[in-house]
Design a protein around this motif. Structure first.
Motif, PDB file in Angstrom:
ATOM      1  N   GLU A  94       0.821  -1.207   0.000  1.00 34.79           N
ATOM      2  CA  GLU A  94       0.000   0.000   0.000  1.00 34.79           C
ATOM      3  C   GLU A  94       0.858   1.260   0.000  1.00 34.79           C
ATOM      4  OE1 GLU A  94      -2.914  -0.092   3.078  1.00 34.79           O
ATOM      5  OE2 GLU A  94      -3.816  -1.965   2.375  1.00 34.79           O
ATOM      6  N   THR A  95       2.000   1.203   0.672  1.00 35.21           N
ATOM      7  CA  THR A  95       2.900   2.356   0.696  1.00 35.21           C
ATOM      8  C   THR A  95       3.458   2.644  -0.686  1.00 35.21           C
ATOM      9  OG1 THR A  95       3.510   1.959   3.006  1.00 35.21           O
ATOM     10  CG2 THR A  95       5.030   3.284   1.683  1.00 35.21           C
ATOM     11  N   TYR A  96       3.969   1.617  -1.348  1.00 36.97           N
ATOM     12  CA  TYR A  96       4.540   1.814  -2.685  1.00 36.97           C
ATOM     13  C   TYR A  96       3.464   2.217  -3.689  1.00 36.97           C
ATOM     14  CZ  TYR A  96       8.737  -0.447  -0.851  1.00 36.97           C
ATOM     15  OH  TYR A  96       9.849  -0.764  -0.114  1.00 36.97           O
TER      16      TYR A  96
ATOM     17  N   ARG B  89      13.420 -12.766 -10.171  1.00 37.87           N
ATOM     18  CA  ARG B  89      13.046 -11.870  -9.082  1.00 37.87           C
ATOM     19  C   ARG B  89      12.082 -12.551  -8.131  1.00 37.87           C
ATOM     20  NH1 ARG B  89       9.800  -6.647 -10.641  1.00 37.87           N
ATOM     21  NH2 ARG B  89      11.667  -6.247 -11.878  1.00 37.87           N
ATOM     22  N   LYS B  90      11.077 -13.247  -8.673  1.00 35.12           N
ATOM     23  CA  LYS B  90      10.106 -13.930  -7.821  1.00 35.12           C
ATOM     24  C   LYS B  90      10.759 -15.104  -7.090  1.00 35.12           C
ATOM     25  CE  LYS B  90       5.773 -12.765 -10.205  1.00 35.12           C
ATOM     26  NZ  LYS B  90       6.301 -11.696 -11.048  1.00 35.12           N
ATOM     27  N   PHE B  91      11.713 -15.768  -7.735  1.00 32.04           N
ATOM     28  CA  PHE B  91      12.397 -16.878  -7.081  1.00 32.04           C
ATOM     29  C   PHE B  91      13.191 -16.377  -5.870  1.00 32.04           C
ATOM     30  CE2 PHE B  91      16.035 -19.859  -6.694  1.00 32.04           C
ATOM     31  CZ  PHE B  91      15.312 -21.006  -6.394  1.00 32.04           C
ATOM     32  N   LYS B  92      13.879 -15.254  -6.026  1.00 29.62           N
ATOM     33  CA  LYS B  92      14.615 -14.666  -4.902  1.00 29.62           C
ATOM     34  C   LYS B  92      13.665 -14.238  -3.787  1.00 29.62           C
ATOM     35  CE  LYS B  92      18.609 -12.967  -7.528  1.00 29.62           C
ATOM     36  NZ  LYS B  92      19.361 -11.756  -7.970  1.00 29.62           N
ATOM     37  N   ALA B  93      12.526 -13.697  -4.188  1.00 28.63           N
ATOM     38  CA  ALA B  93      11.540 -13.292  -3.191  1.00 28.63           C
ATOM     39  C   ALA B  93      11.007 -14.498  -2.426  1.00 28.63           C
ATOM     40  CB  ALA B  93      10.394 -12.535  -3.864  1.00 28.63           C
ATOM     41  N   LEU B  94      10.799 -15.609  -3.144  1.00 30.60           N
ATOM     42  CA  LEU B  94      10.329 -16.838  -2.503  1.00 30.60           C
ATOM     43  C   LEU B  94      11.350 -17.350  -1.494  1.00 30.60           C
ATOM     44  CD1 LEU B  94       8.397 -19.245  -2.230  1.00 30.60           C
ATOM     45  CD2 LEU B  94       9.546 -20.288  -4.202  1.00 30.60           C
TER      46      LEU B  94
ATOM     47  N   ARG C 150       0.304 -21.442  -6.299  1.00 32.33           N
ATOM     48  CA  ARG C 150       0.376 -20.704  -7.558  1.00 32.33           C
ATOM     49  C   ARG C 150       1.554 -19.740  -7.564  1.00 32.33           C
ATOM     50  NH1 ARG C 150      -4.750 -17.183  -9.301  1.00 32.33           N
ATOM     51  NH2 ARG C 150      -4.039 -15.986  -7.480  1.00 32.33           N
ATOM     52  N   ALA C 151       1.782 -19.073  -6.427  1.00 31.91           N
ATOM     53  CA  ALA C 151       2.899 -18.137  -6.346  1.00 31.91           C
ATOM     54  C   ALA C 151       4.234 -18.858  -6.474  1.00 31.91           C
ATOM     55  CB  ALA C 151       2.832 -17.379  -5.022  1.00 31.91           C
ATOM     56  N   ALA C 152       4.345 -20.044  -5.866  1.00 37.81           N
ATOM     57  CA  ALA C 152       5.589 -20.814  -5.961  1.00 37.81           C
ATOM     58  C   ALA C 152       5.856 -21.238  -7.402  1.00 37.81           C
ATOM     59  CB  ALA C 152       5.509 -22.033  -5.049  1.00 37.81           C
TER      60      ALA C 152
ATOM     61  N   ALA D  31       6.181  -6.563  -3.671  1.00 34.12           N
ATOM     62  CA  ALA D  31       5.315  -6.656  -2.501  1.00 34.12           C
ATOM     63  C   ALA D  31       4.025  -7.405  -2.838  1.00 34.12           C
ATOM     64  CB  ALA D  31       4.994  -5.260  -1.983  1.00 34.12           C
ATOM     65  N   ARG D  32       3.502  -7.171  -4.034  1.00 29.77           N
ATOM     66  CA  ARG D  32       2.284  -7.881  -4.457  1.00 29.77           C
ATOM     67  C   ARG D  32       2.536  -9.396  -4.509  1.00 29.77           C
ATOM     68  NH1 ARG D  32      -1.335  -5.530  -8.245  1.00 29.77           N
ATOM     69  NH2 ARG D  32       0.453  -4.481  -9.211  1.00 29.77           N
ATOM     70  N   TYR D  33       3.718  -9.757  -5.008  1.00 29.81           N
ATOM     71  CA  TYR D  33       4.060 -11.179  -5.089  1.00 29.81           C
ATOM     72  C   TYR D  33       4.231 -11.788  -3.697  1.00 29.81           C
ATOM     73  CZ  TYR D  33       6.547 -15.496  -5.972  1.00 29.81           C
ATOM     74  OH  TYR D  33       6.923 -16.826  -5.967  1.00 29.81           O
ATOM     75  N   GLN D  34       4.863 -11.054  -2.786  1.00 31.41           N
ATOM     76  CA  GLN D  34       5.022 -11.558  -1.426  1.00 31.41           C
ATOM     77  C   GLN D  34       3.661 -11.815  -0.786  1.00 31.41           C
ATOM     78  OE1 GLN D  34       7.774 -12.442  -0.087  1.00 31.41           O
ATOM     79  NE2 GLN D  34       9.493 -11.147  -0.683  1.00 31.41           N
ATOM     80  N   LEU D  35       2.700 -10.939  -1.035  1.00 31.34           N
ATOM     81  CA  LEU D  35       1.354 -11.157  -0.517  1.00 31.34           C
ATOM     82  C   LEU D  35       0.718 -12.395  -1.150  1.00 31.34           C
ATOM     83  CD1 LEU D  35      -0.082  -7.525  -0.350  1.00 31.34           C
ATOM     84  CD2 LEU D  35       0.383  -9.054   1.572  1.00 31.34           C
TER      85      LEU D  35
END
Length: 342
Positions: free
Chosen positions: A259-261, A311-316, A301-303, A289-293
């Motif tokens: 929400e901040t970003y 980028r998403k793999f690093k976030a995971l 599905r996110a995995a 942040a959307r992906y982390q949520l």
């Protein structure tokens, strides 16, 4: 308890012969509370003790259930000083951001001094902030704080964020989730008029308003502590005690980040569309942040998406590592290490 009204404003006239100096502009001091019965009396009395002459003090409660508003109401009725005092009780709980947005509808001053219901303002706070504001009319003026514990005892330490903020570029500010101390701030009404109200419920005033003021290069720091700042309490001080609470807190943190970003991106696109690098950075931050949520809401599905995006793999991996640290076994191991090093 009085009947609740939608903007229950009761203005109490100042005693005869105590009208403020006609040269001074009206300043609004806003005491904002929610279930802070243990602290609110000291906060309100520090507002009443302000030395600035032409001051309206708005005591506003967001539907407390612990008697906070009744304390504010009693103090206002007993007040015999020179300031204008107004009471507001929200008929339903608006949440922090909803209540914050309402501040700007209720305030009439050229400067709005924010006073959370668990901190103590020094008597010269409004006067000092106004005189700093009057020179250049910034969107935001902030100061340092004296730290105190939950019981109101000063710790002997002072906190200033100015050195960190002064070294930040606009891109640094856009990406950071730790800017100034909101409890020290005073705002020009333009900080909402130009940008609009804050959207979302999980973000905080300092995360949005410091960025807005920096974006427009209209921010001033007063290099002295004007607030006694209570540590260990408040919305941003809640600590998780169990793994489940830790997971819930992690999700809340990412909701706040998203929400901040999102708000900062909207503000930048509206007021400074020329800042293309900042806009791109905020788009990337918001997407992460959307992906982390999504990892909390739709983990499978996110995995799967992480297999198609570095980028998403690093976030995971980052999320998994943080959750591992919250497990009871890991927490116990960390506690043992701390005790061994004592």
């Amino acid at each position: 308890m009085p009947q609740q009204k939608d903007t229950a404003l009761d203005q109490m006239a100042a005693p005869a012969g105590t009208s403020p100096s006609p040269e001074a502009e009206l300043v609004s001091m806003f005491v904002m509370s929610y279930n802070q019965a243990d602290y609110i009396e000291a906060t309100v009395k520090s507002a009443f003790a302000q030395t600035y002459a032409n001051l309206e003090i708005i005591l506003s409660d967001d539907g407390s259930t612990d008697g906070t508003f009744e304390i504010m109401q009693r103090l206002a009725q007993d007040y015999q000083g020179p300031h204008q005092v107004r009471l507001n009780l929200n008929p339903t709980n608006l949440g922090f951001i909803g209540h914050l947005n309402k501040i700007f509808d209720l305030s009439r001053g050229v400067l709005i001094v924010y006073a959370p219901g668990d901190d103590i303002s020094h008597p010269e706070r409004c006067s000092t902030l106004y005189h700093a504001f009057a020179r250049d009319r910034p969107l935001l003026v902030h100061s340092d704080v004296n730290n105190m514990d939950q019981h109101g005892t000063l710790t002997g330490s002072t906190t200033s964020r100015q050195k960190i903020l002064a070294d930040m570029t606009l891109e640094d500010t856009a990406g950071s989730l730790a800017l100034g101390i909101g409890a020290t701030c005073a705002w020009h009404p333009d900080i909402r008029r130009l940008f609009g109200p804050i959207e979302g419920e999980a973000t905080f005033d300092d995360l949005i308003f410091f960025f807005r003021a920096t974006l427009m290069d209209r921010i001033i720091h007063v290099p002295e502590p004007l607030v006694d700042y209570r540590l260990g309490v408040g919305l941003s001080q809640l600590k998780a005690r169990t793994f489940q609470q830790g997971v819930a807190q992690e999700r809340k943190n990412w909701q706040r980040a998203y929400e901040t970003y999102r708000q900062r991106l909207k503000d930048c696109q509206k007021m400074r569309p020329d800042q293309t690098r900042v806009i791109k950075l905020l788009q990337n931050k918001m997407e992460t942040a959307r992906y982390q949520l999504e990892l909390f809401n739709s983990p499978f599905r996110a995995a799967c998406k992480a297999l198609l995006s570095l980028r998403k793999f690093k976030a995971l991996l980052s999320m998994v590592n943080r959750l591992r640290k919250m497990t009871p076994k890991r927490q116990k191991r960390n506690l043992v290490r701390v005790q061994e090093n004592m």
